[in-house]
Write a protein that holds these residues in place. Structure first.
Motif, PDB file in Angstrom:
ATOM      1  N   ILE A   1      43.599  17.956 -46.895  1.00 17.59           N
ATOM      2  CA  ILE A   1      43.855  19.240 -46.231  1.00 17.59           C
ATOM      3  C   ILE A   1      45.270  19.702 -46.595  1.00 17.59           C
ATOM      4  CG2 ILE A   1      44.200  20.319 -43.965  1.00 17.59           C
ATOM      5  CD1 ILE A   1      42.136  18.194 -42.895  1.00 17.59           C
ATOM      6  N   ASP A   2      45.422  20.988 -46.924  1.00 17.22           N
ATOM      7  CA  ASP A   2      46.744  21.528 -47.276  1.00 17.22           C
ATOM      8  C   ASP A   2      47.435  22.186 -46.093  1.00 17.22           C
ATOM      9  OD1 ASP A   2      46.642  21.038 -50.209  1.00 17.22           O
ATOM     10  OD2 ASP A   2      44.889  22.325 -50.039  1.00 17.22           O
ATOM     11  N   LEU A   3      46.640  22.805 -45.222  1.00 20.22           N
ATOM     12  CA  LEU A   3      47.224  23.490 -44.053  1.00 20.22           C
ATOM     13  C   LEU A   3      46.309  23.242 -42.853  1.00 20.22           C
ATOM     14  CD1 LEU A   3      47.322  26.197 -46.501  1.00 20.22           C
ATOM     15  CD2 LEU A   3      49.345  26.296 -45.032  1.00 20.22           C
ATOM     16  N   LEU A   4      46.904  23.003 -41.682  1.00 18.43           N
ATOM     17  CA  LEU A   4      46.082  22.689 -40.511  1.00 18.43           C
ATOM     18  C   LEU A   4      46.733  23.233 -39.244  1.00 18.43           C
ATOM     19  CD1 LEU A   4      44.188  19.502 -39.695  1.00 18.43           C
ATOM     20  CD2 LEU A   4      46.081  20.023 -38.179  1.00 18.43           C
ATOM     21  N   THR A   5      45.906  23.873 -38.426  1.00 19.34           N
ATOM     22  CA  THR A   5      46.379  24.543 -37.212  1.00 19.34           C
ATOM     23  C   THR A   5      46.088  23.714 -35.962  1.00 19.34           C
ATOM     24  OG1 THR A   5      46.042  26.743 -38.148  1.00 19.34           O
ATOM     25  CG2 THR A   5      45.959  26.575 -35.755  1.00 19.34           C
ATOM     26  N   VAL A   6      47.093  23.611 -35.089  1.00 24.47           N
ATOM     27  CA  VAL A   6      46.923  22.930 -33.789  1.00 24.47           C
ATOM     28  C   VAL A   6      47.533  23.808 -32.702  1.00 24.47           C
ATOM     29  CG1 VAL A   6      47.654  20.927 -32.414  1.00 24.47           C
ATOM     30  CG2 VAL A   6      46.884  20.595 -34.758  1.00 24.47           C
ATOM     31  N   SER A   7      46.913  23.798 -31.513  1.00 26.10           N
ATOM     32  CA  SER A   7      47.437  24.564 -30.378  1.00 26.10           C
ATOM     33  C   SER A   7      47.696  23.632 -29.202  1.00 26.10           C
ATOM     34  CB  SER A   7      46.424  25.643 -29.984  1.00 26.10           C
ATOM     35  OG  SER A   7      46.823  26.265 -28.791  1.00 26.10           O
ATOM     36  N   SER A   8      48.835  23.817 -28.561  1.00 24.11           N
ATOM     37  CA  SER A   8      49.247  22.917 -27.474  1.00 24.11           C
ATOM     38  C   SER A   8      48.410  23.061 -26.200  1.00 24.11           C
ATOM     39  CB  SER A   8      50.734  23.192 -27.168  1.00 24.11           C
ATOM     40  OG  SER A   8      51.080  22.861 -25.872  1.00 24.11           O
ATOM     41  N   HIS A   9      48.041  24.309 -25.859  1.00 27.69           N
ATOM     42  CA  HIS A   9      47.414  24.479 -24.533  1.00 27.69           C
ATOM     43  C   HIS A   9      45.965  24.013 -24.476  1.00 27.69           C
ATOM     44  CE1 HIS A   9      45.097  28.429 -24.896  1.00 27.69           C
ATOM     45  NE2 HIS A   9      45.792  28.440 -26.007  1.00 27.69           N
ATOM     46  N   LYS A  10      45.408  23.584 -25.625  1.00 25.42           N
ATOM     47  CA  LYS A  10      44.046  23.030 -25.600  1.00 25.42           C
ATOM     48  C   LYS A  10      44.076  21.529 -25.349  1.00 25.42           C
ATOM     49  CE  LYS A  10      42.663  27.083 -27.215  1.00 25.42           C
ATOM     50  NZ  LYS A  10      41.852  28.090 -26.572  1.00 25.42           N
ATOM     51  N   ILE A  11      45.281  20.942 -25.358  1.00 25.82           N
ATOM     52  CA  ILE A  11      45.373  19.490 -25.139  1.00 25.82           C
ATOM     53  C   ILE A  11      46.289  19.180 -23.946  1.00 25.82           C
ATOM     54  CG2 ILE A  11      44.825  18.858 -27.543  1.00 25.82           C
ATOM     55  CD1 ILE A  11      47.960  18.168 -27.719  1.00 25.82           C
ATOM     56  N   ASN A  12      46.216  20.030 -22.931  1.00 24.78           N
ATOM     57  CA  ASN A  12      46.986  19.807 -21.697  1.00 24.78           C
ATOM     58  C   ASN A  12      48.489  19.967 -21.883  1.00 24.78           C
ATOM     59  OD1 ASN A  12      44.570  17.422 -21.665  1.00 24.78           O
ATOM     60  ND2 ASN A  12      44.540  18.958 -20.037  1.00 24.78           N
TER      61      ASN A  12
ATOM     62  N   ALA B   1      38.787  27.195 -23.445  1.00 23.03           N
ATOM     63  CA  ALA B   1      39.635  28.394 -23.325  1.00 23.03           C
ATOM     64  C   ALA B   1      41.086  27.977 -23.124  1.00 23.03           C
ATOM     65  CB  ALA B   1      39.167  29.267 -22.173  1.00 23.03           C
ATOM     66  N   THR B   2      41.291  27.100 -22.170  1.00 26.85           N
ATOM     67  CA  THR B   2      42.600  26.489 -21.988  1.00 26.85           C
ATOM     68  C   THR B   2      42.438  25.293 -21.048  1.00 26.85           C
ATOM     69  OG1 THR B   2      44.956  26.916 -21.618  1.00 26.85           O
ATOM     70  CG2 THR B   2      43.440  27.793 -19.959  1.00 26.85           C
ATOM     71  N   THR B   3      43.462  24.451 -20.988  1.00 28.59           N
ATOM     72  CA  THR B   3      43.363  23.232 -20.183  1.00 28.59           C
ATOM     73  C   THR B   3      44.495  23.190 -19.154  1.00 28.59           C
ATOM     74  OG1 THR B   3      44.775  22.052 -21.757  1.00 28.59           O
ATOM     75  CG2 THR B   3      42.393  21.907 -22.113  1.00 28.59           C
ATOM     76  N   PRO B   4      44.288  22.471 -18.048  1.00 26.14           N
ATOM     77  CA  PRO B   4      45.390  22.311 -17.101  1.00 26.14           C
ATOM     78  C   PRO B   4      46.531  21.527 -17.757  1.00 26.14           C
ATOM     79  CG  PRO B   4      43.376  21.201 -16.316  1.00 26.14           C
ATOM     80  CD  PRO B   4      43.081  21.702 -17.690  1.00 26.14           C
TER      81      PRO B   4
ATOM     82  N   ILE C   1      35.070  24.703  -9.702  1.00 26.29           N
ATOM     83  CA  ILE C   1      34.934  23.651 -10.729  1.00 26.29           C
ATOM     84  C   ILE C   1      35.178  24.289 -12.092  1.00 26.29           C
ATOM     85  CG2 ILE C   1      33.406  21.903 -11.728  1.00 26.29           C
ATOM     86  CD1 ILE C   1      31.853  21.942  -9.030  1.00 26.29           C
ATOM     87  N   TYR C   2      36.135  23.737 -12.797  1.00 27.39           N
ATOM     88  CA  TYR C   2      36.573  24.329 -14.067  1.00 27.39           C
ATOM     89  C   TYR C   2      35.810  23.707 -15.242  1.00 27.39           C
ATOM     90  CZ  TYR C   2      39.786  26.255 -17.541  1.00 27.39           C
ATOM     91  OH  TYR C   2      40.336  26.940 -18.598  1.00 27.39           O
TER      92      TYR C   2
ATOM     93  N   TYR D   1      40.128  17.596 -18.532  1.00 26.42           N
ATOM     94  CA  TYR D   1      40.981  16.945 -17.542  1.00 26.42           C
ATOM     95  C   TYR D   1      40.655  17.328 -16.097  1.00 26.42           C
ATOM     96  CZ  TYR D   1      45.359  15.088 -15.678  1.00 26.42           C
ATOM     97  OH  TYR D   1      46.288  14.378 -14.970  1.00 26.42           O
ATOM     98  N   ALA D   2      40.145  18.545 -15.876  1.00 27.94           N
ATOM     99  CA  ALA D   2      39.879  18.990 -14.500  1.00 27.94           C
ATOM    100  C   ALA D   2      38.543  18.467 -13.966  1.00 27.94           C
ATOM    101  CB  ALA D   2      39.898  20.521 -14.432  1.00 27.94           C
ATOM    102  N   ASN D   3      37.865  17.638 -14.761  1.00 30.92           N
ATOM    103  CA  ASN D   3      36.525  17.197 -14.353  1.00 30.92           C
ATOM    104  C   ASN D   3      36.472  15.739 -13.937  1.00 30.92           C
ATOM    105  OD1 ASN D   3      35.450  19.250 -17.019  1.00 30.92           O
ATOM    106  ND2 ASN D   3      35.209  19.716 -14.854  1.00 30.92           N
ATOM    107  N   ASN D   4      35.429  15.427 -13.196  1.00 30.60           N
ATOM    108  CA  ASN D   4      35.027  14.048 -12.937  1.00 30.60           C
ATOM    109  C   ASN D   4      33.506  14.072 -12.856  1.00 30.60           C
ATOM    110  OD1 ASN D   4      34.268  14.729 -10.189  1.00 30.60           O
ATOM    111  ND2 ASN D   4      36.481  14.859  -9.799  1.00 30.60           N
ATOM    112  N   LYS D   5      32.909  12.873 -12.788  1.00 32.60           N
ATOM    113  CA  LYS D   5      31.440  12.827 -12.828  1.00 32.60           C
ATOM    114  C   LYS D   5      30.839  13.673 -11.702  1.00 32.60           C
ATOM    115  CE  LYS D   5      27.738   9.555 -12.252  1.00 32.60           C
ATOM    116  NZ  LYS D   5      27.376   8.217 -11.829  1.00 32.60           N
ATOM    117  N   ASP D   6      31.411  13.587 -10.513  1.00 30.20           N
ATOM    118  CA  ASP D   6      30.839  14.285  -9.362  1.00 30.20           C
ATOM    119  C   ASP D   6      30.891  15.801  -9.523  1.00 30.20           C
ATOM    120  OD1 ASP D   6      30.268  11.920  -8.236  1.00 30.20           O
ATOM    121  OD2 ASP D   6      32.000  11.878  -6.870  1.00 30.20           O
TER     122      ASP D   6
END
Ligand SMILES: Cc1ncc(COP(=O)(O)O)c(C=O)c1O
Length: 381
Positions: A193-204, A10-13, A4-5, A357-362
């Protein structure tokens, strides 16, 4: 046993639609976007579309988006790029003690280059003190870099208020929004905001990709040289397939933002409720602050991070002790040390669980039961 992830910070599927998009691009669109022939133009269209969508997601314009190799590079470009370009206006930079190492280590590098850096404290709930910020500002300050959401605790910083404080000051406001993007609504104009950082692997999206928003009035030096790409701010042939995948991930994150927020909020509350039902003693770091639903950082008194993580892993639960870059190390978390003190036991008995994304309630409830059993077994109070 299926693992179970619980380490989405850290990173997303990678989302299946992202994989589909990237595969198609790799197979059918190999042109160099700088070429003037039809192959190049076809690849260029992919970049233009992605830039449009990235810009729209934060209320920026296309020219203000610079694709980078990820959050780390975007943070480096924001800090070093503006420091060098604006050194005539001053040599003082303000950041905080709880930033990701991509910011802290870059600030330390700039100190070695002769810049003065102030590292602001946070209170016990992990929030930066705005009075301390106001006091730290001088006429030499050229940049303030404060993250939007902390990657270890999920605590949200008052970026819009900081934007107001800096409105009449020469200093640029940079925010690392890697853990906020896709959860919190972001409007760079409203929030000043003048500068803003975004990373792709944190949003699938794919790894090795991100963007830096650079407001149109910001002067910035490039860190690389050799081409005209990204308006010379980040030269090098673009990673077209990954950028197409990132675009798809942005579209999904934007269109489902509220649904995701609610779903992950539910996961976090099921997780905590199960720990309570199992009668585990724990406390949440940053409990009294506004936090994103994706991250919860829990202190288990009488335990130790290393044996907890090892036993979680053996039982099939993947979590982490803080930022992925320091995972595996038992050094006290710099974020929790800033919130409490370096001697506080929570700096070495706290675990970050992060939902996605790798989760569900169960599987979230099942993970909490496993965590509870291990914590009870390992507690030595
Ligand atoms: C807040 C924050 N900033 C920056 C980064 C680095 O981003 P990347 O992995 O894309 O280089 C991370 C990754 O953990 C992060 O959480």
């Amino acid at each position: 046993m299926e693992a179970i992830y619980l380490d989405h910070a850290a990173t997303t599927p990678v989302h299946p639609e992202v994989i589909h998009e990237m595969t198609e691009q790799l197979q059918e669109n190999f042109g160099n976007p700088s070429s003037i022939h039809s192959y190049g133009r076809k690849a260029r269209q992919v970049l233009d579309q992605a830039r449009r969508i990235a810009a729209k997601s934060i209320n920026a314009t296309e020219k203000e988006i610079v694709f980078t190799s990820g959050g780390t590079e975007a943070d480096n470009l924001a800090l070093i790029g503006t420091a060098y370009a604006n050194k005539e206006n001053g040599n003082h930079i303000i950041t905080t003690k709880i930033e990701h190492h991509a910011t802290i280590h870059t600030a330390e590098y700039l100190e070695k280059q002769g810049f003065n850096v102030t590292y602001l404290d946070v209170d016990k709930n992990g929030v930066v003190d705005l009075d301390e910020l106001k006091q730290a500002l001088t006429d030499q300050t050229i940049l303030v870099s404060i993250m939007m959401v902390n990657n270890e605790t999920g605590v949200i910083q008052p970026i819009a208020e900081i934007g107001k404080i800096l409105a009449d000051h020469q200093a640029y406001l940079h925010t690392d929004a890697v853990q906020a993007y896709g959860m919190n609504p972001i409007d760079v104009k409203d929030m000043q905001i003048d500068l803003l950082t975004v990373s792709s692997h944190k949003i699938n999206g794919p790894k090795g990709l991100g963007f830096l928003y650079v407001g149109k009035d910001v002067t910035l030096h490039a860190l690389q040289h050799g081409g005209e790409q990204e308006r010379k701010r980040r030269p090098g042939t673009e990673n077209v397939a990954s950028i197409a995948g990132f675009r798809k991930a942005i579209e999904i994150a934007q269109s489902k933002r509220e649904e995701h927020f609610k779903t992950y909020e539910d996961y976090q509350s099921h997780f905590l409720k199960t720990l309570e039902e199992e009668a585990v003693s724990f406390s949440i770091n940053g409990a009294e602050s506004d936090r994103v639903p994706t991250i919860v950082n829990i202190s288990f008194p009488g335990t130790n991070v290393e044996s907890l993580l090892m036993n979680f892993d053996l039982s099939g639960v993947a979590a982490s002790s803080g930022s992925a870059c320091t995972a595996g190390s038992v050094e006290p978390s710099h974020v929790l040390s800033a919130m409490h003190s370096e001697e506080n036991p929570c700096t070495t008995n706290s675990i970050r669980f992060s939902f996605g994304y790798a989760n569900n309630k169960d599987n979230v409830i099942e993970a909490a039961k496993k965590v509870a059993a291990i914590v009870k077994r390992l507690t030595t109070l």
